[in-house]
Enzyme design. Structure first.
Site, short mmCIF file in Angstrom:
data_model
loop_
_atom_site.label_atom_id
_atom_site.label_comp_id
_atom_site.label_asym_id
_atom_site.label_seq_id
_atom_site.Cartn_x
_atom_site.Cartn_y
_atom_site.Cartn_z
N ARG A 35 74.04 66.78 46.45
CA ARG A 35 74.14 67.11 47.78
C ARG A 35 75.29 66.90 48.43
O ARG A 35 76.02 67.75 49.31
CB ARG A 35 72.95 66.57 48.63
CG ARG A 35 71.45 67.25 48.37
CD ARG A 35 70.72 66.59 48.92
NE ARG A 35 69.17 67.32 48.66
CZ ARG A 35 68.07 66.87 49.12
NH1 ARG A 35 67.86 65.50 49.73
NH2 ARG A 35 67.21 67.67 48.91
N LYS A 197 49.11 74.86 41.34
CA LYS A 197 48.21 75.34 42.40
C LYS A 197 48.45 76.56 42.77
O LYS A 197 49.72 77.20 43.36
CB LYS A 197 47.92 74.45 43.33
CG LYS A 197 47.35 73.21 43.15
CD LYS A 197 47.14 72.19 44.19
CE LYS A 197 45.93 71.14 43.70
NZ LYS A 197 45.83 70.16 44.88
N GLY A 376 61.30 72.42 50.42
CA GLY A 376 60.49 73.07 51.35
C GLY A 376 61.39 74.32 52.03
O GLY A 376 60.54 75.26 52.48
P1 AMP Z 1 54.32 72.86 41.77
O1 AMP Z 1 54.80 71.70 42.59
O2 AMP Z 1 53.09 73.51 42.67
O3 AMP Z 1 55.37 73.97 41.54
O4 AMP Z 1 53.85 72.36 40.61
C1 AMP Z 1 54.46 71.64 39.67
C2 AMP Z 1 53.58 70.80 38.86
O5 AMP Z 1 52.80 71.75 37.97
C3 AMP Z 1 54.21 69.94 37.65
O6 AMP Z 1 54.39 68.77 37.88
C4 AMP Z 1 53.46 70.23 36.40
O7 AMP Z 1 53.38 69.38 35.63
C5 AMP Z 1 52.26 71.24 36.82
N1 AMP Z 1 51.73 71.82 36.08
C6 AMP Z 1 52.45 72.96 35.32
N2 AMP Z 1 51.25 73.31 34.47
C7 AMP Z 1 50.19 72.84 34.47
C8 AMP Z 1 49.01 73.06 33.90
N3 AMP Z 1 48.86 73.95 32.69
N4 AMP Z 1 48.17 72.01 34.13
C9 AMP Z 1 48.38 71.05 34.88
N5 AMP Z 1 49.40 70.81 35.65
C10 AMP Z 1 50.44 71.87 35.39
#
Ligand code: AMP
Length: 395
Positions: A35, A197, A376
């Site tokens: 940064r 998610k 964010g």
């Molecule tokens: P996000 O913050 O929503 O982008 O999610 C990122 C997280 O999703 C990372 O920590 C990954 O480990 C998790 N992730 C990705 N694929 C999977 C999966 N198949 N099962 C569980 N967690 C996952």
């Protein structure tokens, strides 16, 4: 859009909101200086014009004045990176700060104490903003990471500089990169959304469907889509309450002629562990007791073909649990594909949370067109929101 190039800073004091919210170790050493490095071009331009810089930032989440969150800890690092002496004042408003700002000569830099030592910063307090505004002649916002917050130093302060406010180079670059994907991107446009998610990405999907030609849905998110379509996902991560929404998204995508690509096979594990037993299975035939933790080889090959035919690529979210070595292959393969497409002339933007971590971890940073500095702020931009810190400069 006014940037630094619209001003000559000769004999002017630039009041710059930077994002020096850097990680420190227990010895108060900066462990990631990205940064600070990112803010350098703006600072140097102002100094070269013959102006001076007053830098303001927050650091962490202090509750009142707490020494561990003092910006004094980073002065040496900032000096090293900028190659110029950095003066520090242990206040950001009031007589002491005003005296330090007033005594600045052209070519000099002053770093103010942590803005968040005053609760008025996050409250977006007008009187506090006015006190900050007294310190400089021209307000520059170069902090994308906090542009989605209507805080005093990021947003409210701009009203005290009706004609003397602009974006720093970093923030301007962030805005341009997002526009290259969302507005002016060369077709075909691809968005890759992964991560855990559906619920955290839903607004993004809804906003971008009108702007893209291809959508790759990967990572944990994909299982909600597969289950909603009647597939067997074993113990894979799933949001049952979002299954209807997933079907609705697929319907909307079809109506908007967006081609959706979901993994066809996965690396399934018998536990959420790097040491788990694994097998490659079709994504809709995962046995009970097994969970999909990474994209399988057929999916990787399919995604490669899609990536290679696109001219504009947005990547947000990993394709698997990349934090575990054995489930990082899909994410690394996708990074390689995007790097290759970029080399062939595509514009690629990586942004928002864990994909940035993955890109850094696996060394793709210099092989994609742009890596966003704001988690964010990036996500909210992709959701189609106008960020308050950006709106305040445009007004
Ligand atoms: P996000 O913050 O929503 O982008 O999610 C990122 C997280 O999703 C990372 O920590 C990954 O480990 C998790 N992730 C990705 N694929 C999977 C999966 N198949 N099962 C569980 N967690 C996952």
């Amino acid at each position: 859009m006014k940037t630094l190039n619209d001003f000559n800073f000769k004999n002017k004091k630039a009041l710059i909101r930077v994002d020096f919210n850097v990680p420190l170790n227990e010895k108060f050493e900066v462990t990631d200086d990205t940064r600070i490095v990112s803010a350098k071009p703006s600072i140097i331009k102002i100094l070269e014009d013959g102006g001076s810089c007053i830098l303001m930032s927050h650091l962490g989440r202090p509750k009142g004045v707490q020494d561990e969150f003092s910006l004094k800890h980073i002065v040496d690092k900032v000096e090293d990176i900028l190659g110029v002496e950095v003066k520090f004042v242990d206040e950001c408003i009031g007589e002491k700060a005003e005296a330090a700002a007033a005594s600045l000569e052209p070519g000099q830099i002053l770093l103010l104490e942590n803005l968040r030592f005053h609760k008025e910063e996050e409250a977006g307090d007008k009187a506090f903003s006015k006190k900050l505004a007294k310190l400089g002649d021209i307000y520059v916002n170069d902090a994308f990471g906090t542009a989605h917050r209507p805080h005093a130093s990021t947003t409210i302060i701009a009203q005290f500089f009706p004609n003397n406010k602009c974006f720093g180079y970093l923030l301007a670059q962030e805005i341009e990169s997002i526009e290259k994907v969302m507005k002016t991107g060369e077709k075909p446009v691809l968005a890759v959304l992964g991560g855990a998610k559906v619920s955290s990405k839903i607004t993004i999907i809804e906003n971008i469907l009108d702007k893209i030609d291809h959508l790759i849905i990967g990572g944990g998110m994909s299982f909600t889509f597969i289950k909603a379509q009647g597939g067997k996902i074993g113990d894979s991560i799933c949001e049952d309450d979002k299954m209807e929404l997933a079907l609705e998204i697929l319907k909307q995508a079809k109506a908007k002629h967006v081609q959706v690509h979901i993994p066809v096979d996965v690396i399934a594990a018998n536990a959420f562990s790097n040491d788990a037993k694994t097998q490659i299975v079709n994504i809709n035939e995962i046995p009970d007791g097994w969970q999909g933790l990474d994209a399988g080889p057929k999916s990787i090959a399919n995604f490669h073909k899609v990536v290679m035919q696109c001219k504009t690529i947005l990547w947000n979210g990993p394709l698997g649990v990349f934090e575990m070595e054995n489930f990082a292959k899909g994410t690394i393969a996708l990074g390689n594909s995007i790097a290759e497409a970029t080399k062939n002339g595509a514009f690629s933007l990586v942004g928002g949370g864990d994909s940035v971590a993955a890109v850094k971890q696996f060394g793709f940073e210099d092989k994609v067109s742009y890596v966003s500095t704001g988690g964010g702020a990036m996500l909210e931009s992709l959701e189609g929101k106008t960020l308050p810190g950006i709106a305040a400069i445009l007004e």
